[in-house]
Enzyme design. Structure first.
Site, short mmCIF file in Angstrom:
data_model
loop_
_atom_site.label_atom_id
_atom_site.label_comp_id
_atom_site.label_asym_id
_atom_site.label_seq_id
_atom_site.Cartn_x
_atom_site.Cartn_y
_atom_site.Cartn_z
N HIS A 19 0.49 -1.61 0.17
CA HIS A 19 0.13 -0.13 0.19
C HIS A 19 0.91 1.05 0.06
O HIS A 19 0.37 2.24 -0.07
CB HIS A 19 -1.39 -0.38 1.46
N ASN A 66 -7.14 5.65 4.02
CA ASN A 66 -8.18 6.15 3.72
C ASN A 66 -8.83 7.25 3.56
O ASN A 66 -9.94 7.91 3.97
CB ASN A 66 -9.28 5.22 4.30
N ASP A 91 -0.89 2.42 -5.55
CA ASP A 91 -0.87 0.89 -5.31
C ASP A 91 -2.42 0.55 -6.26
O ASP A 91 -3.54 1.25 -5.76
CB ASP A 91 -0.81 0.36 -4.13
N ASN A 112 -9.48 3.00 -1.39
CA ASN A 112 -9.83 3.87 -0.61
C ASN A 112 -9.65 4.91 -0.55
O ASN A 112 -10.60 5.96 -0.08
CB ASN A 112 -10.54 3.64 0.45
#
Length: 190
Positions: A19, A66, A91, A112
């Protein structure tokens, strides 16, 4: 001016995870351009400098993935930046590991961090560089997968993707994003 945002999660715990590949690109550009990304501003780590006569701001949101929009929106407002001056690096599960894809706009694709950006910016009309990380194999969940480190066998591929992403951003600075798209929207090894 150019605002270059890499998405990721802050802290050592997440530094080497899939991530955080957006942060890796920011670190690579920071090193290349000699711009320290060490100031806290707008809920982010930022660095500012001149690259070939153009003001450049490198940004790593500290909001966790997020909530990335909570860092980028205030930066855009403070800088009075146009969407045309923004690129976001992150990513992508739907691209094979190591493949990069430049886009002028688009949906979140279920990411997200991108959902948060689109929500806070009120549009999906901004440049992005997606770096493929592939999908989890077997029974591993997507959250566990994106928060896990790359396998040793993937590291060379990902290092190359980071290099190509940094080169694409340099191309954008020197020419246009369309030219960068034409040059860098290829599969690894092409």
């Amino acid at each position: 001016m150019k605002l270059i945002v890499g998405l990721g999660n802050p802290g050592i715990k997440y530094a080497q995870t899939r991530h955080n590949i957006g942060f890796w690109v920011i670190d690579r550009l920071s090193e290349e351009w000699g711009i320290a990304v060490n100031k806290e501003k707008w809920k982010a780590e930022v660095g500012e400098g001149l690259v070939r006569g153009e003001k450049v701001i490198l940004m790593k949101p500290l909001t966790y993935m997020n909530l990335s929009g909570e860092a980028v929106r205030p930066a855009m407002d403070w800088l009075k930046a146009d969407l045309d001056e923004l690129v976001v690096v992150y990513d992508d599960l739907d691209l094979p590991p190591g493949q990069i894809r430049l886009r002028l706009k688009g949906s979140s694709g279920g990411h997200n961090g991108m959902k948060s950006l689109i929500q806070h910016l009120g549009t999906d009309q901004f440049k992005r560089i997606k770096i493929g990380i592939g999908r989890p194999q077997g029974r591993m969940t997507v959250p566990d997968y994106v928060l896990s480190p790359f396998h040793k066998s993937e590291l060379e591929l990902m290092a190359d993707a980071v290099e190509r992403s940094a080169s694409a951003i340099n191309c954008w600075l020197d020419k246009t994003f369309l030219e960068a798209m034409n040059r860098y929207n290829t599969k690894p090894g092409e």
